[in-house]
Design a protein around this motif. Structure first.
Motif, short mmCIF file in Angstrom:
data_model
loop_
_atom_site.label_atom_id
_atom_site.label_comp_id
_atom_site.label_asym_id
_atom_site.label_seq_id
_atom_site.Cartn_x
_atom_site.Cartn_y
_atom_site.Cartn_z
N ALA A 264 -5.61 21.89 -3.95
CA ALA A 264 -5.90 20.67 -2.99
C ALA A 264 -5.46 19.30 -3.39
CB ALA A 264 -6.95 20.48 -1.87
N HIS A 265 -5.58 19.10 -4.46
CA HIS A 265 -5.04 17.51 -4.55
C HIS A 265 -5.07 16.17 -3.64
CE1 HIS A 265 -4.82 18.79 -8.55
NE2 HIS A 265 -3.62 20.30 -8.22
N PRO A 266 -6.50 16.07 -3.65
CA PRO A 266 -5.74 15.09 -1.76
C PRO A 266 -5.52 13.36 -2.73
CG PRO A 266 -8.28 16.25 -1.54
CD PRO A 266 -7.05 16.21 -2.78
N GLU A 267 -4.81 13.24 -4.02
CA GLU A 267 -5.11 11.46 -4.15
C GLU A 267 -3.23 11.78 -3.86
OE1 GLU A 267 -5.34 15.52 -7.57
OE2 GLU A 267 -6.68 14.54 -6.10
N GLN A 268 -2.88 13.56 -3.92
CA GLN A 268 -1.44 13.35 -3.92
C GLN A 268 -0.63 13.38 -2.40
OE1 GLN A 268 -0.27 16.38 -6.05
NE2 GLN A 268 -0.93 16.55 -8.09
N VAL A 269 -2.09 12.53 -1.25
CA VAL A 269 -1.18 13.29 0.10
C VAL A 269 -0.60 12.02 0.43
CG1 VAL A 269 -1.85 12.97 2.17
CG2 VAL A 269 -3.07 14.86 0.97
N GLN A 270 1.05 12.35 1.74
CA GLN A 270 1.41 10.41 1.29
C GLN A 270 1.13 10.22 2.74
OE1 GLN A 270 3.41 9.75 -1.40
NE2 GLN A 270 2.63 10.66 -2.82
N PHE A 271 -0.14 9.16 2.48
CA PHE A 271 0.02 8.25 3.10
C PHE A 271 1.55 8.10 4.18
CE2 PHE A 271 -3.69 8.18 1.25
CZ PHE A 271 -5.11 8.95 1.90
N ALA A 272 1.39 7.69 5.69
CA ALA A 272 1.75 7.49 6.37
C ALA A 272 2.32 5.51 6.04
CB ALA A 272 1.90 7.45 7.98
N PRO A 273 3.07 4.90 6.05
CA PRO A 273 2.84 3.75 6.06
C PRO A 273 2.89 2.67 7.49
CG PRO A 273 5.40 3.63 6.23
CD PRO A 273 4.46 5.12 6.02
N GLU A 274 1.32 1.84 6.79
CA GLU A 274 0.84 0.74 8.47
C GLU A 274 2.26 0.05 8.84
OE1 GLU A 274 -2.07 0.15 10.21
OE2 GLU A 274 -2.68 2.46 8.87
N PRO A 275 2.62 -0.14 9.87
CA PRO A 275 3.22 -0.40 10.72
C PRO A 275 2.83 -2.36 9.92
CG PRO A 275 1.99 -0.27 12.24
CD PRO A 275 1.30 0.45 11.25
#
Length: 703
Positions: A264-275
């Motif tokens: 799964a590798h949650p650490e590799q998930v790309q989070f959407a940039p905060e406005p």
């Protein structure tokens, strides 16, 4: 003849009564239990019949939305709940359904709304947590959570838990498991203002919630326990750590294989940039925190009209960013003479730190606190032109020193203030009474405790930037009190005004001549003294402040009806080499005020600065040393000095203050005719601020 058998022993009367009582108690208990079950069934059936339909429950809740406007009507920000698209059960990814069931309610598909096994376990855990002083959390089923989110509040009490259980049983009777899970996943709060999996997916990952990877589903499922703590926008690493826990739980429940969990590798998930959030949020956070005290409306959408000037706010943000040294924090607040806050910058970057240093931080003000020393002295009859002597002085074992390590000898009050001479401030504080100086600070709006040790004249008590700026604004406002405010009015969406700011009656803090003379001193400090970096090509009055080991730098001043305060330093209060109020803070003040005052006409003060005869191009080292280092270098307790004990000086009786000012020897601009008295101090209000209990005068006592 056979022997007769002995008679059977008779039961004693007490044993018979005990057995009868036990049988009666058991019957009562049985009938009570049956009655409770019947009552519960009736309550469940009645509740189920009154529940809204599934279609009604699919409607989005009407969470309160607040639209915040700047002074010119521009929409600054809209705050309120965010709801994504409604996802039907088959549109919700199976990984998301499996993750939420595994981590929130493993026996969801087998219980009737209440999990007896979970209840038994929670009772056991509750006893252990109670012994540790903690409270049980997370014992509710998904159905119970849904019941609480839709129909109940989050109040933690037994009554609410009983109602929650009844509604949960009713939900299970009226709807299928799939419908309940669909409702839950579209209505539960996932943090960041997001309700439902679609809104959460869009906020945190930048795409809709109908397709999520296993790692993304684990992150979202992990948010329900503590949305603010595990939110990726607040703490990405905490959200990843929590997602790994969810994956372990899913594997233990058989929802995924060990191979799937490992891949799964949650650490590799790309989070959407905060406005990007600019510094305007410091202002909106401060202003909206007052909304609950101004209006009672809690559900209807509101429009909030504020005092913020967007051009001035940008100028303030630019000034702080450009002039705050690297790795330091800076703050700025600017207000009109009526208290309307036009700009507020609580730090160099709102995204990395929402801590508002203009309203929350308490730091020592250094020599900027001398404002109150000289106000008290002027009110007591001291004049700017009065001669004083800069010479060694010791008060209760405390000996203040000047930054230049020199003494100028004979000098006048005006230039002693401009040069921020500590010995003169100490003499004046001793003359009027240190308690009276503290009272003056509280009178002008300082809300934090003020000590009355002799060294207090150099600013040894912690204060807030907003309070200090308010005090300087009150001087600018001719000695009348200034109360900062940020909300002009609040309306409903149809324009109905439900709150309007009311300035109220003006309150006189000091007589106008005292404010004028204080302005004289402050103007001299900018033109000839430690605050020369704050010059902007028009009349400016202000004062610098620097604390021990250059930990804090302050500049506060006003011009053309606008008062601005600037603070710089480190949040951990460590020393900052070279930090002085007359440098970066004064430069930030000047950079901001040049832009903020550009559309305003130049306003002259009531007094004009008279330069001393020797003030041509003085030697900085000779006269200034290190400008305005209020402690350490400028005279606060040094290493080896004895602590200053509390000064035992009775405070001056406010009734004995001559509000008319000194007699005829005062300059002509301050003379008044016999019948022309200045505004009187609001003594009742002052006593309330200062905590004084005044005894009624003889003529006031009833006969």
């Amino acid at each position: 003849m056979p022997a007769a058998t002995p008679p059977a022993p008779r039961r004693s009367a007490p044993d018979s009564r005990i057995r009868r009582m036990i049988r009666i108690a058991l019957r009562i208990l049985l009938f009570g239990l049956l009655g409770a079950i019947v009552a519960l069934l009736i309550a469940v059936f009645v509740t189920a019949s009154t529940l809204p339909s599934f279609q009604d429950l699919m409607q989005k809740p009407n969470g309160q939305t607040v639209r915040v406007h700047a002074a010119d009507g521009t929409l600054i920000v809209a705050l309120g709940p965010s709801y994504g698209d409604w996802l039907t059960y088959d549109k919700i990814p199976s990984t998301m359904r499996d993750a939420i069931v595994a981590v929130e309610d493993r026996r969801f598909y087998s219980h009737w709304g209440i999990d007896p096994v979970g209840v038994a376990r929670s009772v056991y855990v509750a006893r252990r947590l109670k012994a540790e002083g903690r409270r049980l959390q997370g014992a509710s089923t998904i159905t119970q959570q849904l019941a609480r989110n839709i129909f109940l509040s989050s109040a933690y009490n037994y009554g609410r838990k009983v109602r929650e259980a009844i509604i949960a049983l009713a939900l299970e009777r009226k709807f299928t498991k799939q419908q309940i899970l669909e409702l839950y996943l579209n209505r539960v709060y996932f943090g960041g203002g997001s309700y439902g999996v679609d809104a959460a997916s869009r906020k945190f990952f930048g795409h809709s919630g109908d397709h999520m990877s296993l790692a993304e589903a684990a992150i979202v499922a992990g948010l329900v326990k503590a949305p603010s703590h595990y939110s990726p926008s607040a703490d990405p690493q905490a959200s990843v750590d929590r997602a790994n826990v969810v994956l372990d739980v899913m594997q233990d429940a058989g929802a995924i294989t060990p191979a799937q969990a490992k891949a799964a590798h949650p650490e590799q998930v790309q989070f959407a940039p905060e406005p990007k959030q600019n510094s305007v949020r410091y202002f909106t956070d401060w202003a909206l925190a007052q909304l609950d005290t101004l209006v009672d409306e809690q559900t209807a959408p509101l429009d909030v009209w504020t005092t913020l000037d967007l051009k001035m706010q940008k100028a303030a943000d630019d000034a702080i960013r450009a002039n705050t040294p690297k790795d330091l924090q800076g703050a700025l607040i600017s207000m009109e003479n009526d208290g309307a806050v036009r700009a507020m910058v609580g730090g160099t970057d709102y995204v990395t730190s929402i801590y508002n240093r203009t309203t929350q931080s308490q730091r020592q003000p250094g020599s900027s606190f001398k404002l109150f020393v000289y106000l008290a002295a002027l009110e007591a009859g001291v004049k700017p032109s009065d001669p004083v002597t800069d010479e060694p002085i010791t008060i209760d074992g405390w000996s203040p020193r000047n930054s230049s390590r020199r003494f100028l000898g004979d000098i006048d009050v005006r230039n002693a203030f401009a040069l921020s001479i500590n010995t003169v401030a100490a003499k004046l504080g001793q003359r009027v009474g240190f308690e009276q100086v503290a009272n003056m600070a509280h009178r002008f709006g300082i809300t934090t405790p003020i000590n009355t040790h002799p060294s207090m004249v150099l600013g040894t008590s912690d204060v807030r930037l907003i309070d200090m700026t308010r005090a300087f604004a009150s001087v600018s406002n001719n000695g009348n009190a200034v109360t900062p405010y940020g909300i002009l009015k609040v309306t409903t969406t149809d324009g109905t005004v439900i709150y309007q700011h009311d300035a109220g009656e003006p309150r006189v803090l000091v007589a106008p001549y005292v404010a004028a003379e204080m302005t004289d001193l402050l103007q001299t400090a900018v033109n000839t003294g430690t605050a020369r970096a704050a010059q902007i090509g028009r009349p400016v009055a202000g004062k610098t402040g620097t604390t021990t080991s250059n930990k804090d730098g302050w500049f506060l001043g006003f011009s053309s009806g606008l008062t601005t305060g600037v603070w710089m330093g480190r949040d951990d209060a460590k020393a900052v080499p070279g930090m002085q109020g007359g440098r970066n803070p004064a430069q930030a003040f000047a950079a901001y005020m040049r832009v903020a005052l550009q559309p305003r006409p130049v306003e002259k003060f009531q007094t004009d600065v008279t330069l001393p005869e020797w003030q041509l191009e003085p030697d900085d080292e000779a006269y200034y040393g290190n400008p305005d280092q209020a402690f350490g270098n400028e005279g606060a307790p040094q290493e080896g000095d004895q602590p200053a004990p509390k000064e035992d000086v009775a405070p001056q009786n406010p009734d004995e203050i001559d509000d008319r000012g000194p007699p005829a020897e005062r300059p002509q601009r301050q003379r008044q005719s016999d019948g022309d008295k200045p505004p009187q101090l609001d003594q009742k209000w002052l006593d309330g601020v200062l905590g004084n209990r005044r005894q009624p005068q003889p003529q006031e006592q009833p006969h």
